[in-house]
Design a protein around this motif. Structure first.
Motif, PDB file in Angstrom:
ATOM      1  N   ASN A  93       0.834  -1.205   0.000  1.00 41.41           N
ATOM      2  CA  ASN A  93       0.000   0.000   0.000  1.00 41.41           C
ATOM      3  C   ASN A  93       0.869   1.256   0.000  1.00 41.41           C
ATOM      4  O   ASN A  93       0.606   2.210  -0.730  1.00 41.41           O
ATOM      5  N   PHE A 120      -5.013   0.103   8.574  1.00 43.47           N
ATOM      6  CA  PHE A 120      -4.205   1.168   9.198  1.00 43.47           C
ATOM      7  C   PHE A 120      -2.867   1.412   8.497  1.00 43.47           C
ATOM      8  O   PHE A 120      -2.175   2.379   8.807  1.00 43.47           O
ATOM      9  N   VAL A 163     -11.122  -1.372  -1.313  1.00 42.45           N
ATOM     10  CA  VAL A 163     -10.664  -2.572  -0.616  1.00 42.45           C
ATOM     11  C   VAL A 163     -11.479  -3.764  -1.107  1.00 42.45           C
ATOM     12  O   VAL A 163     -12.709  -3.729  -1.106  1.00 42.45           O
ATOM     13  N   ARG A 342     -15.399 -10.352  15.922  1.00 43.24           N
ATOM     14  CA  ARG A 342     -14.954 -10.630  14.549  1.00 43.24           C
ATOM     15  C   ARG A 342     -14.164 -11.936  14.473  1.00 43.24           C
ATOM     16  O   ARG A 342     -13.316 -12.205  15.325  1.00 43.24           O
TER      17      ARG A 342
END
Ligand code: 0PR
Length: 366
Positions: A93, A120, A163, A342
């Motif tokens: 990224n 992040f 994404v 999650r």
């Protein structure tokens, strides 16, 4: 460092003790990494002395990296994509956004426009590159609101990101719409498929998210996540391989005279291991792997809902999030920024592991 060394047995036994303190994979329900495929481990050892940072010394290993990038390009519908193996999604990224910045030098106060789901690593990227990060709120189903995104770009926008396989919910942004915004604003379009790149192509009805979408300039895709490779194996792919040239620095004393990668010394071991897995499993093997993870994800959702939890979204990939309570002790789960429980149903999270977990959930409630 002690003056006198220890025996091999002593060292190994000391380290085995520390390794035994690590959590067991069969209780880790929150990781995007997994137990590497045995062929990746074997090949990792075979290539352990190689350094892709000085390719002239390792022409064989360099060919393996080219083969890996070619296979990943094929998977992303562009066999001639350029690329190199990174240390993971963060580096990919960062490098993609560095490129975007170089390509738009006229942007005086450069910004990037990213979904609320962005990993992040984009915060780190903006910090390092001195960029403003504009965060687009969620639209439906925890995907980016592309109408708002279109309103948030301006002439100083150097890149927009989508994404494909979000870290928290496993959702897939509308990549064609994001790519159109990039084209209208004449900026770079990066797709973060660090996790989804090894899942989405093997789903039954995959949406368009890769180079098949006109306007997508770059993709992050990590073999060390769902590609079953050893850590640290990521990749950055570019539609136009020539564009990597904008990152080149001179490397006069190496066997190649220019380098566009972030790291200088780069391992060949994980790269060769990643290629071995792809060659060994083929598309058929990955389809079966992903089908298994999806079946287990559905089982987890059904079992959790039977216990009174509620799914936040219908999982598209092997990530599931719930409201309605916490997890029983002894299991590693995680929470999203919004506080949802999650799970990432990686290959090490087998049907047996899920049944065992659900039994603990039921026992906790009894
Ligand atoms: N992009 C996406 C979509 C990601 O999910 C991640 C990492 C990255 C980029 C960054 O990749 P690297 O960590 O390889 O640089 N996603 C996981 C996360 O941060 C990584 C992870 C893996 C976390 C294993 C925990 C863990 O046990 O949640």
């Amino acid at each position: 460092m002690e003056d006198k060394g220890c025996s091999r047995e002593e060292v190994l036994s000391f380290l085995a003790g520390l390794r035994a303190e690590d959590l067991h994979h069969d209780h880790i329900l929150s990781s995007m990494c997994t137990i590497p495929h045995p062929i990746a481990v074997a090949v990792h050892e075979m290539f352990s002395a190689t350094n892709l940072g000085d390719p002239g010394l390792y022409p064989g290993t360099t060919k393996v990296e080219d083969l890996l990038i070619h296979s990943l390009g094929e998977l992303m519908h562009l066999p001639d994509a350029g690329g190199y193996s990174t240390s993971g999604g963060t580096e990919s990224n960062l490098q993609a956004i560095r490129i975007a910045k170089k390509l738009k030098p006229e942007a005086k106060k450069p910004n990037i426009v990213v979904p609320a789901s962005a990993h992040f690593s984009f915060d780190k990227t903006c910090d390092m590159l001195g960029l403003e990060m504009r965060i687009v709120p969620y639209g439906t189903n925890y995907t980016v609101d592309t109408e708002k995104m279109a309103e948030m770009v301006d002439k100083n926008t150097i890149a927009v990101a989508a994404v494909a396989g979000t870290t928290e919910y496993g959702m897939i942004d509308d990549v064609p719409a994001v790519a159109r915004i990039a084209e209208e604003q004449d900026c770079f379009c990066h797709v973060d498929a660090a996790f989804g790149g090894f899942v989405i192509p093997f789903l039954e009805n995959p949406p368009l998210f890769d180079f098949a979408v006109p306007g997508v300039d770059s993709i992050s895709l990590d073999p060390h996540k769902m590609g079953l490779a050893t850590i640290p194996c990521g990749s950055l792919l570019l539609r136009d391989p020539e564009v990597f040239g904008c990152l080149n620095v001179d490397t006069p004393y190496l066997t190649v005279k220019k380098q566009c990668t972030l790291a200088g010394t780069r391992p060949g071991a994980d790269v060769a291991g990643a290629y071995a897995v792809i060659k060994h499993l083929g598309r058929e093997g990955f389809r079966a792997l992903v089908a298994g993870c999806m079946e287990n994800t559905r089982r987890l959702v059904a079992g959790m809902e039977a216990c009174g939890y509620c799914r936040v979204v219908d999982p598209i990939m092997n990530v599931a999030a719930f409201t309605g309570g916490d997890a029983p002790a002894g299991w590693t789960v995680s929470h999203t920024r919004a506080g949802h429980l999650r799970f990432v149903i990686m290959p090490h999270v087998t049907r047996d592991v899920i049944e065992c977990f659900l039994a603990d959930v039921a026992a906790m409630q009894a």
